[in-house]
Design a protein around this motif. Structure first.
Motif, PDB file in Angstrom:
ATOM      1  N   ILE A  20     -26.365 -27.336   9.664  1.00  0.00           N
ATOM      2  CA  ILE A  20     -25.583 -28.308   8.894  1.00  0.00           C
ATOM      3  C   ILE A  20     -25.835 -28.133   7.401  1.00  0.00           C
ATOM      4  O   ILE A  20     -24.894 -28.199   6.598  1.00  0.00           O
ATOM      5  N   PHE A  21     -27.076 -27.887   7.028  1.00  0.00           N
ATOM      6  CA  PHE A  21     -27.386 -27.640   5.617  1.00  0.00           C
ATOM      7  C   PHE A  21     -26.597 -26.434   5.100  1.00  0.00           C
ATOM      8  O   PHE A  21     -25.996 -26.483   4.018  1.00  0.00           O
ATOM      9  N   ILE A  22     -26.578 -25.370   5.876  1.00  0.00           N
ATOM     10  CA  ILE A  22     -25.823 -24.171   5.474  1.00  0.00           C
ATOM     11  C   ILE A  22     -24.332 -24.486   5.368  1.00  0.00           C
ATOM     12  O   ILE A  22     -23.679 -24.120   4.388  1.00  0.00           O
ATOM     13  N   PHE A  28      -3.321 -17.211  -1.187  1.00  0.00           N
ATOM     14  CA  PHE A  28      -4.775 -17.076  -1.112  1.00  0.00           C
ATOM     15  C   PHE A  28      -5.430 -18.461  -1.120  1.00  0.00           C
ATOM     16  O   PHE A  28      -6.331 -18.745  -0.328  1.00  0.00           O
ATOM     17  N   MET A  29      -4.979 -19.315  -2.045  1.00  0.00           N
ATOM     18  CA  MET A  29      -5.593 -20.647  -2.162  1.00  0.00           C
ATOM     19  C   MET A  29      -5.380 -21.485  -0.915  1.00  0.00           C
ATOM     20  O   MET A  29      -6.271 -22.234  -0.516  1.00  0.00           O
ATOM     21  N   ILE A  30      -4.222 -21.368  -0.278  1.00  0.00           N
ATOM     22  CA  ILE A  30      -3.965 -22.131   0.954  1.00  0.00           C
ATOM     23  C   ILE A  30      -4.928 -21.699   2.053  1.00  0.00           C
ATOM     24  O   ILE A  30      -5.524 -22.539   2.744  1.00  0.00           O
ATOM     25  N   VAL A  31      -5.093 -20.397   2.233  1.00  0.00           N
ATOM     26  CA  VAL A  31      -6.019 -19.890   3.262  1.00  0.00           C
ATOM     27  C   VAL A  31      -7.439 -20.350   2.939  1.00  0.00           C
ATOM     28  O   VAL A  31      -8.162 -20.838   3.822  1.00  0.00           O
ATOM     29  N   PHE A  32      -7.837 -20.219   1.673  1.00  0.00           N
ATOM     30  CA  PHE A  32      -9.170 -20.634   1.242  1.00  0.00           C
ATOM     31  C   PHE A  32      -9.362 -22.129   1.496  1.00  0.00           C
ATOM     32  O   PHE A  32     -10.406 -22.556   1.993  1.00  0.00           O
ATOM     33  N   LEU A  33      -8.339 -22.925   1.161  1.00  0.00           N
ATOM     34  CA  LEU A  33      -8.405 -24.380   1.359  1.00  0.00           C
ATOM     35  C   LEU A  33      -8.539 -24.739   2.838  1.00  0.00           C
ATOM     36  O   LEU A  33      -9.346 -25.606   3.196  1.00  0.00           O
ATOM     37  N   ILE A  34      -7.777 -24.086   3.686  1.00  0.00           N
ATOM     38  CA  ILE A  34      -7.850 -24.376   5.133  1.00  0.00           C
ATOM     39  C   ILE A  34      -9.234 -24.062   5.675  1.00  0.00           C
ATOM     40  O   ILE A  34      -9.822 -24.863   6.416  1.00  0.00           O
ATOM     41  N   ILE A  35      -9.783 -22.917   5.280  1.00  0.00           N
ATOM     42  CA  ILE A  35     -11.143 -22.552   5.722  1.00  0.00           C
ATOM     43  C   ILE A  35     -12.141 -23.583   5.210  1.00  0.00           C
ATOM     44  O   ILE A  35     -13.032 -24.039   5.951  1.00  0.00           O
ATOM     45  N   HIS A  36     -11.998 -23.974   3.947  1.00  0.00           N
ATOM     46  CA  HIS A  36     -12.884 -24.990   3.360  1.00  0.00           C
ATOM     47  C   HIS A  36     -12.815 -26.306   4.139  1.00  0.00           C
ATOM     48  O   HIS A  36     -13.841 -26.904   4.463  1.00  0.00           O
ATOM     49  N   ILE A  37     -11.613 -26.748   4.440  1.00  0.00           N
ATOM     50  CA  ILE A  37     -11.437 -28.015   5.159  1.00  0.00           C
ATOM     51  C   ILE A  37     -12.067 -27.942   6.549  1.00  0.00           C
ATOM     52  O   ILE A  37     -12.754 -28.889   6.978  1.00  0.00           O
ATOM     53  N   LEU A  38     -11.869 -26.844   7.249  1.00  0.00           N
ATOM     54  CA  LEU A  38     -12.461 -26.695   8.587  1.00  0.00           C
ATOM     55  C   LEU A  38     -13.982 -26.734   8.525  1.00  0.00           C
ATOM     56  O   LEU A  38     -14.633 -27.419   9.335  1.00  0.00           O
ATOM     57  N   ILE A  39     -14.556 -26.020   7.572  1.00  0.00           N
ATOM     58  CA  ILE A  39     -16.023 -26.021   7.421  1.00  0.00           C
ATOM     59  C   ILE A  39     -16.504 -27.414   7.023  1.00  0.00           C
ATOM     60  O   ILE A  39     -17.507 -27.914   7.562  1.00  0.00           O
ATOM     61  N   ALA A  40     -15.797 -28.060   6.098  1.00  0.00           N
ATOM     62  CA  ALA A  40     -16.207 -29.390   5.625  1.00  0.00           C
ATOM     63  C   ALA A  40     -16.165 -30.421   6.746  1.00  0.00           C
ATOM     64  O   ALA A  40     -17.091 -31.228   6.887  1.00  0.00           O
ATOM     65  N   ILE A  41     -15.116 -30.400   7.543  1.00  0.00           N
ATOM     66  CA  ILE A  41     -15.008 -31.352   8.655  1.00  0.00           C
ATOM     67  C   ILE A  41     -16.139 -31.124   9.658  1.00  0.00           C
ATOM     68  O   ILE A  41     -16.791 -32.078  10.102  1.00  0.00           O
ATOM     69  N   ALA A  42     -16.375 -29.861  10.004  1.00  0.00           N
ATOM     70  CA  ALA A  42     -17.458 -29.550  10.949  1.00  0.00           C
ATOM     71  C   ALA A  42     -18.814 -29.952  10.370  1.00  0.00           C
ATOM     72  O   ALA A  42     -19.658 -30.516  11.078  1.00  0.00           O
ATOM     73  N   ALA A  43     -19.025 -29.676   9.085  1.00  0.00           N
ATOM     74  CA  ALA A  43     -20.305 -29.975   8.452  1.00  0.00           C
ATOM     75  C   ALA A  43     -20.571 -31.476   8.391  1.00  0.00           C
ATOM     76  O   ALA A  43     -21.649 -31.945   8.793  1.00  0.00           O
ATOM     77  N   VAL A  44     -19.604 -32.234   7.915  1.00  0.00           N
ATOM     78  CA  VAL A  44     -19.807 -33.688   7.789  1.00  0.00           C
ATOM     79  C   VAL A  44     -19.847 -34.340   9.169  1.00  0.00           C
ATOM     80  O   VAL A  44     -20.673 -35.225   9.418  1.00  0.00           O
ATOM     81  N   GLY A  45     -18.996 -33.883  10.078  1.00  0.00           N
ATOM     82  CA  GLY A  45     -19.051 -34.402  11.451  1.00  0.00           C
ATOM     83  C   GLY A  45     -20.383 -34.106  12.110  1.00  0.00           C
ATOM     84  O   GLY A  45     -20.984 -34.978  12.759  1.00  0.00           O
TER      85      GLY A  45
END
Length: 154
Positions: free
Chosen positions: A133-135, A86-103
């Motif tokens: 981006i705020f969201i 569960f944590m790996i899937v959650f982490l991958i989703i988090h990383i994808l959102i974070a990269i898109a958001a900061v980029g």
């Protein structure tokens, strides 16, 4: 200092406590900066966005260095009661959102500044992208807090 026990009362190192607290307040910092734009205080909006973006990038660098030096997610997840899968899937989703958001935030900041300097600023477009981006930054921040909780509290 960054790798000693943190200040939130868990076994997390200082750098993770620092990043977690920063990302917990990030949506509020962004909302405050957006308030400047809504009040037509565009210079304050620009300066506050530059400061918040710079601080965010600095915290991300500290976080990334710390994670690599201390063994990272793999090491921290050993002590958690939450399902590793569960944590790996959650982490991958988090990383994808974070990269898109900061980029996206970097793109918006740079392009808006260029457009403003060249007297070609499109407020409607900026506002639409800025909301997205705020969201994304808010969701990423909340997910990061949950990862901290999964690893060090639950």
């Amino acid at each position: 200092m960054f790798f000693t026990e943190g200040f939130l009362g868990t076994k997390a190192p200082f750098y993770l406590d620092l990043a977690t607290v920063y990302f917990a307040i990030l949506p509020f910092l962004l909302a405050f900066s957006i308030y400047f734009a809504k009040q037509k205080m565009y210079e304050k909006h620009l300066v506050s966005q530059a400061i918040i973006l710079g601080a965010t990038l600095f915290i991300i660098v500290i976080f990334e260095i710390g994670v690599r030096i201390t063994g990272g997610f793999e090491e921290y997840s050993k002590a958690s009661n939450i399902s590793y899968d569960f944590m790996i899937v959650f982490l991958i989703i988090h990383i994808l959102i974070a990269i898109a958001a900061v980029g996206g935030w970097l793109f918006l900041f740079i392009s808006a500044y260029k457009d403003y300097v060249n007297h070609n600023f499109n407020g409607k477009k900026h506002k639409k992208i800025g909301k997205a981006i705020f969201i994304a930054l808010t969701v990423s921040s909340i997910m990061g807090i949950f990862i901290y909780l999964f690893l060090f509290v639950f």
